[in-house]
Design a protein around this motif. Structure first.
Motif, short mmCIF file in Angstrom:
data_model
loop_
_atom_site.label_atom_id
_atom_site.label_comp_id
_atom_site.label_asym_id
_atom_site.label_seq_id
_atom_site.Cartn_x
_atom_site.Cartn_y
_atom_site.Cartn_z
N LYS A 132 25.06 17.85 -10.45
CA LYS A 132 23.80 18.33 -11.02
C LYS A 132 23.09 17.21 -11.76
N ALA A 133 23.86 16.41 -12.51
CA ALA A 133 23.25 15.29 -13.23
C ALA A 133 22.70 14.24 -12.27
N GLN A 134 23.41 14.01 -11.19
CA GLN A 134 22.92 13.06 -10.20
C GLN A 134 21.66 13.56 -9.52
N SER A 135 21.61 14.87 -9.24
CA SER A 135 20.41 15.43 -8.60
C SER A 135 19.20 15.34 -9.51
N ALA A 136 19.45 15.44 -10.82
CA ALA A 136 18.33 15.36 -11.77
C ALA A 136 17.73 13.96 -11.82
N GLN A 137 18.49 12.97 -11.38
CA GLN A 137 17.99 11.60 -11.39
C GLN A 137 17.26 11.21 -10.12
N TYR A 138 17.27 12.11 -9.12
CA TYR A 138 16.56 11.81 -7.88
C TYR A 138 15.06 11.68 -8.14
N GLN A 139 14.46 10.74 -7.49
CA GLN A 139 13.02 10.54 -7.60
C GLN A 139 12.39 10.68 -6.22
N VAL A 140 11.45 11.57 -6.11
CA VAL A 140 10.73 11.79 -4.86
C VAL A 140 9.41 11.03 -4.93
N ILE A 141 9.25 10.10 -4.03
CA ILE A 141 8.04 9.28 -3.99
C ILE A 141 7.11 9.86 -2.94
N ALA A 142 5.97 10.32 -3.38
CA ALA A 142 4.99 10.92 -2.47
C ALA A 142 4.34 9.84 -1.62
N PRO A 143 4.12 10.11 -0.34
CA PRO A 143 3.45 9.11 0.51
C PRO A 143 2.01 8.91 0.10
N LYS A 144 1.56 7.70 0.29
CA LYS A 144 0.18 7.35 -0.05
C LYS A 144 -0.62 7.09 1.22
N ALA A 145 -1.90 7.26 1.09
CA ALA A 145 -2.78 7.05 2.24
C ALA A 145 -2.78 5.57 2.62
N VAL A 146 -2.87 5.33 3.90
CA VAL A 146 -2.92 3.95 4.39
C VAL A 146 -4.25 3.33 4.01
N PRO A 147 -4.24 2.18 3.38
CA PRO A 147 -5.51 1.56 2.98
C PRO A 147 -6.34 1.15 4.19
N SER A 148 -7.62 1.16 3.99
CA SER A 148 -8.54 0.78 5.08
C SER A 148 -8.47 -0.72 5.32
N ARG A 149 -8.72 -1.09 6.56
CA ARG A 149 -8.68 -2.50 6.91
C ARG A 149 -9.89 -3.23 6.36
N PRO A 150 -9.64 -4.39 5.77
CA PRO A 150 -10.79 -5.17 5.29
C PRO A 150 -11.49 -5.87 6.44
N GLY A 151 -12.70 -6.29 6.18
CA GLY A 151 -13.44 -7.09 7.15
C GLY A 151 -14.26 -6.29 8.14
N GLY A 152 -15.04 -5.32 7.68
CA GLY A 152 -15.92 -4.58 8.58
C GLY A 152 -15.68 -3.09 8.51
N SER A 153 -16.72 -2.36 8.90
CA SER A 153 -16.65 -0.90 8.86
C SER A 153 -16.50 -0.29 10.25
N ALA A 154 -16.35 -1.10 11.27
CA ALA A 154 -16.23 -0.57 12.63
C ALA A 154 -14.89 0.12 12.78
N PRO A 155 -14.88 1.31 13.39
CA PRO A 155 -13.62 2.01 13.59
C PRO A 155 -12.77 1.32 14.65
N THR A 156 -11.49 1.52 14.56
CA THR A 156 -10.59 1.03 15.60
C THR A 156 -10.65 1.97 16.79
N PRO A 157 -10.17 1.54 17.95
CA PRO A 157 -10.17 2.44 19.11
C PRO A 157 -9.42 3.74 18.84
N VAL A 158 -8.33 3.69 18.07
CA VAL A 158 -7.59 4.91 17.78
C VAL A 158 -8.40 5.83 16.88
N GLU A 159 -9.01 5.26 15.85
CA GLU A 159 -9.84 6.07 14.95
C GLU A 159 -11.01 6.69 15.70
N PHE A 160 -11.63 5.92 16.61
CA PHE A 160 -12.76 6.45 17.36
C PHE A 160 -12.32 7.56 18.30
N ALA A 161 -11.11 7.43 18.86
CA ALA A 161 -10.60 8.47 19.75
C ALA A 161 -10.39 9.77 19.01
#
Length: 236
Positions: A132-161
């Motif tokens: 129980k003490a070990q479980s209380a020490q668990y830390q759940v790290i929430a996923p973060k959004a992937v940062p946008s690519r620098p260098g232009g606002s054009a979408p990638t082929p996957v994003e456009f699809a």
């Protein structure tokens, strides 16, 4: 006369021939009985040597072997005495009855596989509390959004699809001139349709077709098909 000559020749050959050895004589001896008596005497001498032979002295024990032997003896609690039915390798024997007992609380030595050792200091209740003490020490790290690519606002082929839903060939964007031959020549400059679509989007597509790779105005350069990327998205 010829018969007498033949007799002399045969007699000469018999005189020059080797003597037939006596099969009853021993090899290297006058006879077999002499060989047998000397062999029995030699065997008796060898047996006497074996019976009077002393065992060789044991090899000296190295400090590393002595340390390992002392640790085994301390865990057994027998000061180096061998447990019944167990075999100890030669050279690893505890010859010091007053050998120092190692620190069994050393964190580098684990006895978690020893039921008796664990049960002497843990119970079902204490183990549950520890979990129980070990479980209380668990830390759940929430996923973060992937940062946008620098260098232009054009979408990638996957994003456009993923942003579009119309099929290939359906005109959505306005084109001034439709020339399939010019489009085929322009598309031949790309090693794949993926690279053609990426360059098309970076050059102002899909609204503008500066490269001439989307003459039908569907927004897909050189016959690029976004269906494979849309199929990867789980619809829920």
């Amino acid at each position: 006369m010829r018969g007498l000559y033949a007799v002399f020749v045969v007699a000469g050959l018999v005189a020059c021939g080797p003597t037939v050895p006596d099969s009853g004589a021993g090899v290297g001896f006058d006879d077999y009985d002499t060989y047998l008596s000397q062999k029995q005497a030699r065997d008796a001498e060898l047996r006497a040597q074996r019976s009077g032979r002393q065992t060789t002295a044991p090899k000296p024990v190295t400090p590393e072997q002595q340390t390992a032997s002392d640790a085994v003896a301390a865990v057994r609690g027998s000061s180096g005495q061998q447990a019944r039915g167990e075999s100890v390798p030669a050279g690893i024997q505890n010859t010091s009855p007053n050998a120092p007992v190692p620190d069994l609380n050393n964190p580098s030595i684990s006895d978690e596989q020893d039921f008796q050792a664990v049960s002497s200091r843990q119970s079902i209740e204490s183990d549950a509390e520890r979990r129980k003490a070990q479980s209380a020490q668990y830390q759940v790290i929430a996923p973060k959004a992937v940062p946008s690519r620098p260098g232009g606002s054009a979408p990638t082929p996957v994003e456009f699809a993923l942003q579009t839903s119309h099929p290939v060939g359906q005109k959505v964007y306005r084109r001034s001139v439709f020339s399939a031959s010019k489009a085929a020549k322009a598309c031949a400059g790309f090693s794949s349709v993926e690279l053609a679509q990426d360059a098309f989007l970076k050059a102002g597509g899909p609204q503008k077709d500066k490269l001439g790779v989307d003459p039908d105005g569907d927004g897909y350069a050189c016959g690029w098909n976004p269906a494979k990327f849309r199929g990867l998205v789980k619809k829920g």
